[in-house]
Design a protein around this motif. Structure first.
Motif, PDB file in Angstrom:
ATOM      1  N   ALA A 169       0.852  -1.181   0.000  1.00 11.11           N
ATOM      2  CA  ALA A 169       0.000   0.000   0.000  1.00 11.11           C
ATOM      3  C   ALA A 169       0.895   1.241   0.000  1.00 11.11           C
ATOM      4  O   ALA A 169       2.020   1.221   0.514  1.00 11.11           O
ATOM      5  N   LEU A 170       0.404   2.321  -0.576  1.00  8.25           N
ATOM      6  CA  LEU A 170       1.190   3.542  -0.727  1.00  8.25           C
ATOM      7  C   LEU A 170       0.434   4.726  -0.149  1.00  8.25           C
ATOM      8  O   LEU A 170      -0.761   4.905  -0.414  1.00  8.25           O
ATOM      9  N   ALA A 189      -2.679  -1.584  -5.234  1.00  2.53           N
ATOM     10  CA  ALA A 189      -4.137  -1.629  -5.176  1.00  2.53           C
ATOM     11  C   ALA A 189      -4.677  -0.561  -4.238  1.00  2.53           C
ATOM     12  O   ALA A 189      -5.821  -0.115  -4.386  1.00  2.53           O
ATOM     13  N   THR A 190      -3.869  -0.157  -3.259  1.00  2.00           N
ATOM     14  CA  THR A 190      -4.256   0.904  -2.321  1.00  2.00           C
ATOM     15  C   THR A 190      -3.225   2.022  -2.379  1.00  2.00           C
ATOM     16  O   THR A 190      -2.047   1.798  -2.105  1.00  2.00           O
ATOM     17  N   VAL A 239      -5.540   7.410   8.141  1.00  2.00           N
ATOM     18  CA  VAL A 239      -5.189   6.623   6.957  1.00  2.00           C
ATOM     19  C   VAL A 239      -4.227   5.501   7.334  1.00  2.00           C
ATOM     20  O   VAL A 239      -4.440   4.327   6.994  1.00  2.00           O
ATOM     21  N   LEU A 240      -3.157   5.848   8.048  1.00  2.00           N
ATOM     22  CA  LEU A 240      -2.173   4.837   8.406  1.00  2.00           C
ATOM     23  C   LEU A 240      -2.753   3.816   9.380  1.00  2.00           C
ATOM     24  O   LEU A 240      -2.522   2.600   9.233  1.00  2.00           O
ATOM     25  N   GLU A 245      -4.282  -1.788  10.489  1.00  2.00           N
ATOM     26  CA  GLU A 245      -5.259  -2.748  10.988  1.00  2.00           C
ATOM     27  C   GLU A 245      -5.619  -3.798   9.944  1.00  2.00           C
ATOM     28  O   GLU A 245      -5.879  -4.953  10.294  1.00  2.00           O
ATOM     29  N   THR A 246      -5.641  -3.376   8.676  1.00  2.00           N
ATOM     30  CA  THR A 246      -6.106  -4.283   7.617  1.00  2.00           C
ATOM     31  C   THR A 246      -4.983  -4.982   6.870  1.00  2.00           C
ATOM     32  O   THR A 246      -5.241  -5.868   6.055  1.00  2.00           O
ATOM     33  N   SER A 247      -3.717  -4.598   7.132  1.00  2.00           N
ATOM     34  CA  SER A 247      -2.601  -5.237   6.445  1.00  2.00           C
ATOM     35  C   SER A 247      -2.352  -6.620   7.033  1.00  2.00           C
ATOM     36  O   SER A 247      -2.780  -6.914   8.153  1.00  2.00           O
ATOM     37  N   PRO A 248      -1.645  -7.485   6.312  1.00  2.00           N
ATOM     38  CA  PRO A 248      -1.412  -8.856   6.801  1.00  2.00           C
ATOM     39  C   PRO A 248      -0.760  -8.917   8.167  1.00  2.00           C
ATOM     40  O   PRO A 248      -1.056  -9.803   8.971  1.00  2.00           O
ATOM     41  N   GLY A 249       0.110  -7.953   8.474  1.00  2.00           N
ATOM     42  CA  GLY A 249       0.783  -7.970   9.765  1.00  2.00           C
ATOM     43  C   GLY A 249      -0.025  -7.333  10.886  1.00  2.00           C
ATOM     44  O   GLY A 249       0.433  -7.271  12.020  1.00  2.00           O
ATOM     45  N   GLY A 250      -1.232  -6.821  10.553  1.00  2.00           N
ATOM     46  CA  GLY A 250      -2.037  -6.152  11.564  1.00  2.00           C
ATOM     47  C   GLY A 250      -2.594  -7.102  12.572  1.00  2.00           C
ATOM     48  O   GLY A 250      -3.012  -6.718  13.652  1.00  2.00           O
TER      49      GLY A 250
END
Length: 250
Positions: A169-170, A189-190, A239-240, A245-250
């Protein structure tokens, strides 16, 4: 490996990696806290485009184009006191513009060098800008989110432009993206692009990147020298925090 990759832009005095990292991490913590998220120092890798040993890639000069960009910056700039009439001559214009709120005391050489670097990115990935290569080299298998400020955001976006949906994500902050040439980017994608209503470079360049999936406008009184005013805002923190929260490591 680090979940985050931060890309510090250029335009001010040369700064050590340690100085830049401390500013970014503390500012990110503040932004997360203001948005209601835990103020946890993130694990982050760094690309510092203002490193003392770094030689800026300025490309070929175009005096007419540089003068035109300088005048657009003057028209977009804000000052703490009445700006007065536009100074006559490019040196005088740059000297006065260097004391606008955004450029905030840069020397004339730093200011004009920054504008030349903005133009050096205008050719996109084909220009082979070294900063783009540095961002690509810093990406690791565990990189989930890339955050770039000013020209660091431009370098990050160009580095991920052909990475496809599997790209991290960027988040770009106050990034004067170059005009799109050719088909739309097939990047992350994000991609959330944060822009400030008083960001002089954004107002002067007037560019809008392709591939952005979210846009956030804020009023944080930005500075070209540092990313803090963008990072230590509830808008960025939201935003961050959402991405973490939604990233794989969240």
């Amino acid at each position: 490996m680090s979940r985050l990759l931060i890309v510090h832009g250029t335009g001010g005095p040369r700064r050590s990696d340690d100085s830049v990292r401390r500013e970014w991490i503390s500012s990110i913590e503040d932004g997360l806290a203001l948005a209601g998220y835990p103020a946890v120092a993130p694990d982050a890798a760094l690309v510092n485009l203002d490193a003392p040993d770094r030689v800026p890639a300025l490309g070929d000069g175009d005096p007419a184009a540089e003068a035109a960009l300088l005048r657009r910056c003057w028209r977009a700039a804000t000052f703490d006191a009445e700006a007065g009439a536009e100074p006559v001559g490019e040196d005088a214009l740059a000297a006065r513009l260097a004391w606008s709120r955004y450029f905030c005391g840069l020397t004339v050489e730093e200011l004009t060098g920054t504008l030349r670097q903005v133009r050096a990115f205008a050719g996109g990935p084909a220009a082979g800008h070294p900063a783009v290569d540095d961002v690509r080299a810093a990406l690791g298998p565990d990189t989930e989110i890339v955050i770039g400020h000013c020209l660091g955001g431009v370098a990050a976006a160009l580095a991920l432009a052909d990475a496809g949906a599997a790209a991290p994500a960027l988040i770009t902050l106050g990034a004067p993206h170059p005009p799109v040439v050719g088909p739309p980017a097939s990047g992350p994608a994000t991609w959330v692009d944060l822009t400030d209503v008083q960001d002089t470079l954004l107002l002067a360049t007037g560019t809008a990147p392709a591939g952005v999936t979210g846009r956030v406008s804020l009023d944080c009184d930005p500075r070209v020298r540092g990313a803090r005013n963008y990072l230590a805002s509830p808008e960025f923190g939201k935003v961050l925090g959402t991405l973490l929260e939604t990233s794989p490591g969240g």
